[in-house]
Design a protein around this motif. Structure first.
Motif, PDB file in Angstrom:
ATOM      1  N   LYS A  43     -78.019 -36.808  64.354  1.00 50.85           N
ATOM      2  CA  LYS A  43     -78.765 -35.575  64.143  1.00 50.85           C
ATOM      3  C   LYS A  43     -78.774 -35.151  62.668  1.00 50.85           C
ATOM      4  O   LYS A  43     -79.674 -34.444  62.227  1.00 50.85           O
ATOM      5  CB  LYS A  43     -78.225 -34.465  65.035  1.00 50.85           C
ATOM      6  CG  LYS A  43     -78.529 -34.771  66.499  1.00 50.85           C
ATOM      7  CD  LYS A  43     -78.301 -33.602  67.419  1.00 50.85           C
ATOM      8  CE  LYS A  43     -78.822 -33.911  68.808  1.00 50.85           C
ATOM      9  NZ  LYS A  43     -78.094 -35.003  69.496  1.00 50.85           N
ATOM     10  N   PRO A  71     -80.558 -44.320  72.935  1.00 53.36           N
ATOM     11  CA  PRO A  71     -79.794 -43.441  73.836  1.00 53.36           C
ATOM     12  C   PRO A  71     -80.469 -42.069  73.864  1.00 53.36           C
ATOM     13  O   PRO A  71     -80.608 -41.431  72.822  1.00 53.36           O
ATOM     14  CB  PRO A  71     -78.411 -43.360  73.168  1.00 53.36           C
ATOM     15  CG  PRO A  71     -78.341 -44.570  72.271  1.00 53.36           C
ATOM     16  CD  PRO A  71     -79.753 -44.796  71.803  1.00 53.36           C
ATOM     17  N   SER A  72     -80.895 -41.620  75.042  1.00 55.00           N
ATOM     18  CA  SER A  72     -81.810 -40.473  75.082  1.00 55.00           C
ATOM     19  C   SER A  72     -81.303 -39.311  75.921  1.00 55.00           C
ATOM     20  O   SER A  72     -80.620 -39.496  76.929  1.00 55.00           O
ATOM     21  CB  SER A  72     -83.170 -40.919  75.635  1.00 55.00           C
ATOM     22  OG  SER A  72     -83.787 -41.797  74.721  1.00 55.00           O
ATOM     23  N   GLY A  73     -81.666 -38.105  75.473  1.00 52.83           N
ATOM     24  CA  GLY A  73     -81.357 -36.886  76.205  1.00 52.83           C
ATOM     25  C   GLY A  73     -82.595 -36.005  76.236  1.00 52.83           C
ATOM     26  O   GLY A  73     -83.319 -35.949  77.224  1.00 52.83           O
ATOM     27  N   PHE A  89     -85.219 -36.558  74.500  1.00 55.87           N
ATOM     28  CA  PHE A  89     -86.389 -37.393  74.240  1.00 55.87           C
ATOM     29  C   PHE A  89     -86.935 -37.212  72.815  1.00 55.87           C
ATOM     30  O   PHE A  89     -88.041 -37.637  72.503  1.00 55.87           O
ATOM     31  CB  PHE A  89     -87.503 -37.097  75.263  1.00 55.87           C
ATOM     32  CG  PHE A  89     -88.462 -38.238  75.502  1.00 55.87           C
ATOM     33  CD1 PHE A  89     -88.082 -39.330  76.272  1.00 55.87           C
ATOM     34  CD2 PHE A  89     -89.732 -38.235  74.962  1.00 55.87           C
ATOM     35  CE1 PHE A  89     -88.965 -40.378  76.497  1.00 55.87           C
ATOM     36  CE2 PHE A  89     -90.625 -39.276  75.186  1.00 55.87           C
ATOM     37  CZ  PHE A  89     -90.248 -40.356  75.957  1.00 55.87           C
ATOM     38  N   MET A 111     -76.126 -36.692  76.063  1.00 55.78           N
ATOM     39  CA  MET A 111     -77.276 -37.121  76.864  1.00 55.78           C
ATOM     40  C   MET A 111     -77.279 -36.449  78.228  1.00 55.78           C
ATOM     41  O   MET A 111     -78.062 -36.835  79.112  1.00 55.78           O
ATOM     42  CB  MET A 111     -77.245 -38.653  77.027  1.00 55.78           C
ATOM     43  CG  MET A 111     -77.442 -39.381  75.712  1.00 55.78           C
ATOM     44  SD  MET A 111     -76.775 -41.073  75.705  1.00 55.78           S
ATOM     45  CE  MET A 111     -77.755 -41.834  76.983  1.00 55.78           C
ATOM     46  N   THR A 156     -76.033 -43.730  67.724  1.00 55.42           N
ATOM     47  CA  THR A 156     -76.287 -42.299  67.579  1.00 55.42           C
ATOM     48  C   THR A 156     -75.062 -41.472  67.210  1.00 55.42           C
ATOM     49  O   THR A 156     -75.190 -40.300  66.885  1.00 55.42           O
ATOM     50  CB  THR A 156     -76.934 -41.716  68.859  1.00 55.42           C
ATOM     51  OG1 THR A 156     -76.108 -42.009  69.977  1.00 55.42           O
ATOM     52  CG2 THR A 156     -78.323 -42.284  69.081  1.00 55.42           C
TER      53      THR A 156
HETATM   54  C1  LIG Z   1     -78.544 -35.712  70.591  1.00 52.81           C
HETATM   55  C2  LIG Z   1     -77.907 -37.008  70.914  1.00 52.81           C
HETATM   56  C3  LIG Z   1     -78.523 -37.963  71.754  1.00 52.81           C
HETATM   57  C4  LIG Z   1     -79.847 -37.690  72.452  1.00 52.81           C
HETATM   58  O1  LIG Z   1     -80.933 -37.650  71.560  1.00 52.81           O
HETATM   59  P1  LIG Z   1     -82.317 -36.968  72.009  1.00 52.81           P
HETATM   60  O2  LIG Z   1     -83.118 -36.899  70.766  1.00 52.81           O
HETATM   61  O3  LIG Z   1     -81.958 -35.612  72.546  1.00 52.81           O
HETATM   62  O4  LIG Z   1     -82.929 -37.852  73.050  1.00 52.81           O
HETATM   63  C5  LIG Z   1     -77.887 -39.179  71.961  1.00 52.81           C
HETATM   64  N1  LIG Z   1     -76.692 -39.445  71.406  1.00 52.81           N
HETATM   65  C6  LIG Z   1     -76.055 -38.569  70.600  1.00 52.81           C
HETATM   66  C7  LIG Z   1     -74.733 -38.924  70.029  1.00 52.81           C
HETATM   67  C8  LIG Z   1     -76.642 -37.320  70.324  1.00 52.81           C
HETATM   68  O5  LIG Z   1     -75.993 -36.438  69.532  1.00 52.81           O
END
Ligand SMILES: *Cc1c(COP(=O)(O)O)cnc(C)c1O
Length: 471
Positions: free
Chosen positions: A113, A255-257, A259, A313, A418
């Motif tokens: 992020k 790896p998605s949450g 999106f 996620m 991520t």
């Molecule tokens: C935020 C996050 C995600 C998910 O990313 P999205 O953009 O919300 O799909 C995955 N892994 C980690 C470590 C994150 O901090």
């Protein structure tokens, strides 16, 4: 470049207008009116560029209301060796034949992020100074987003951050990362409650329009277009590192949450970057995997969202998904509204299983998906350590497992890393029996003095605290 709302609002806006906004007035998300196209000459030129200059080239295609020299300076100041730990900014390494890890987590808070949030901090400071305005960012976090926002906004002129988090529920490392910041413009608020209470407080404060206006309350949530745009850059950077020429396809696993990350990959692909497949990796919270397998999108309530060992996620309503769906239905805002407002809003689901649009998700847009469990995560962490002497965090492990289910001969598969394992030490200990190494700058942070106030789970108390601290 003009921006429109996915739900059909007639207004068109410029980049700096939507920079400080959240949702469009009709509840939709902002998207550019079209995706600028890259050609072979551009790709050839971009392949040679350092990251900050590549970022400037891509951002320039979407931002025409900041003078180019200023935008270039903002990119140069954001993507540095000092902040991201290497000249490549997002170095790629081959793990096994054809499978690569793209390192996105070497920024200040050790999660991807930072890649977007660091840029957002500099864009906010620039735009607020230009307007002679101030902004008070109010957020709720259970970990990664809050710390990335605080590290991006610390010391920035014109910006204050009020970040609520559930008292005692973040890992000691995450708490220490946030609470050890001593900057005057950063306010940590530990709320006596759970994450949902924090989110409810943010909603309640934002719904008090008088308060919101008087105290210039804003957010930095994942639907912000500038965040998504910043993420497009590392798909290009990953592509260039994984290939020797610009005619070769590459696939990415994400790896998605919410999106957001994989949606940036979709944008890069729509621009003409030769991406073959975008693999959406989910954990036990598999709303997205279910959609890409079946065509049915069925959001879950907070109570039906599992707490997993890849907690970033743990999302059952992916806020950026509407952006992709807008493209999937051919940018038909009426159709989009009927899916998201009528079906999803009233019945909590929509069903495209019988529609030709759904087949296009894979055929035309390259999307595939997989799901992982806690046991998969542990197995992948152990296997990656044993075979490649590499530690991966639980989210990246979900990515690696998904990637291996969608390999194609001759097509490099890039897995986006991520977060660094130290952020999720407990799961690493469970898998391996020992703690992952900690970057030197985080040695002993748990013992540093903490700057945090404790408040009850009550929007009025949070409002009073904000009012007291804005002069
Ligand atoms: C935020 C996050 C995600 C998910 O990313 P999205 O953009 O919300 O799909 C995955 N892994 C980690 C470590 C994150 O901090």
């Amino acid at each position: 470049m003009n921006y429109l709302s996915t739900r059909g609002h007639p207004d068109r806006k410029r980049f700096c207008e939507i920079l400080l906004e959240g949702l469009a007035p009709d509840g939709g998300l902002y998207l550019p009116e079209h995706y600028p196209q890259v050609d072979t000459a551009m790709l050839a030129r971009w392949r040679e560029l350092p990251y900050a200059e590549l970022a400037f080239e891509i951002l320039s295609l979407y931002i025409d209301d900041i003078p180019p020299a200023d935008l270039k300076a903002i990119c140069a100041k954001t993507y540095t060796l000092e902040v991201f730990g290497s000249d490549e900014i997002v170095p790629l390494r081959e793990l096994e034949d054809g499978v690569y890890l793209e390192a996105l987590s070497n920024g200040p808070t050790l999660a991807f992020k930072d890649m977007a949030m660091q840029l957002l901090g500099n864009l906010f400071e620039y735009e607020l100074a230009r307007r002679g305005a101030e902004l008070n960012i109010l957020g709720a976090t259970s970990g990664d987003t809050g710390s990335a926002a605080e590290y991006a906004m610390r010391g920035k002129k014109g910006v204050r951050v009020f970040m609520t988090s559930p008292d005692g529920r973040m890992s000691p490392f995450q708490q220490a990362q946030m609470f050890s910041l001593q900057d005057e413009n950063i306010h940590n608020i530990a709320v006596a409650g759970v994450f949902d209470d924090c989110q409810d407080i943010v909603k309640a404060v934002s719904n008090d329009l008088g308060f919101k206006r008087k105290y210039r309350i804003g957010t930095v949530n994942s639907i912000n277009w500038a965040r998504l745009l910043a993420q497009v850059v590392y798909y290009f950077a990953g592509y260039f590192q994984a290939t020797a020429s610009n005619d070769k396809p590459v696939s990415f696993t994400v790896p998605s949450g919410n999106f957001g990350n994989v949606c940036a990959g979709h944008v890069a692909r729509m621009m003409g970057l030769p991406i073959q497949t975008l693999v959406v990796a989910t954990n036990e919270n598999d709303v997205l995997d279910e959609f890409f397998r079946t065509g049915i999108y069925r959001v879950r309530a907070a109570a039906d969202t599992h707490e997993t060992s890849s907690p970033s996620m743990d999302i059952s309503k992916a806020s950026n998904f509407e952006r992709f769906m807008f493209d999937l239905v051919g940018r038909d805002a009426d159709k989009l509204r009927s899916l998201f407002v009528d079906d999803l809003g009233n019945r909590g689901r929509f069903d495209l299983s019988g529609s030709p649009a759904f087949r296009q998700a894979a055929e035309r847009f390259g999307f595939k998906s997989s799901r992982s469990t806690h046991a998969d995560r542990l197995a992948t962490i152990r296997d990656t350590d044993k075979r490649f002497a590499t530690l991966v965090d639980p989210h990246t492990a979900d990515g690696l497992k998904a990637a291996r289910e969608h390999l194609a001969p001759g097509v490099p598969m890039v897995v986006l890393e991520t977060a660094l394992p130290i952020k999720f030490a407990a799961t690493l200990v469970e898998a391996l029996g020992h703690e992952p190494a900690r970057p030197a700058r985080f040695e002993g942070i748990e013992a540093l003095p903490k700057r945090v106030v404790k408040l009850p789970a009550d929007a009025e108390a949070v409002k009073a605290y904000i009012a007291q601290n804005c002069d």
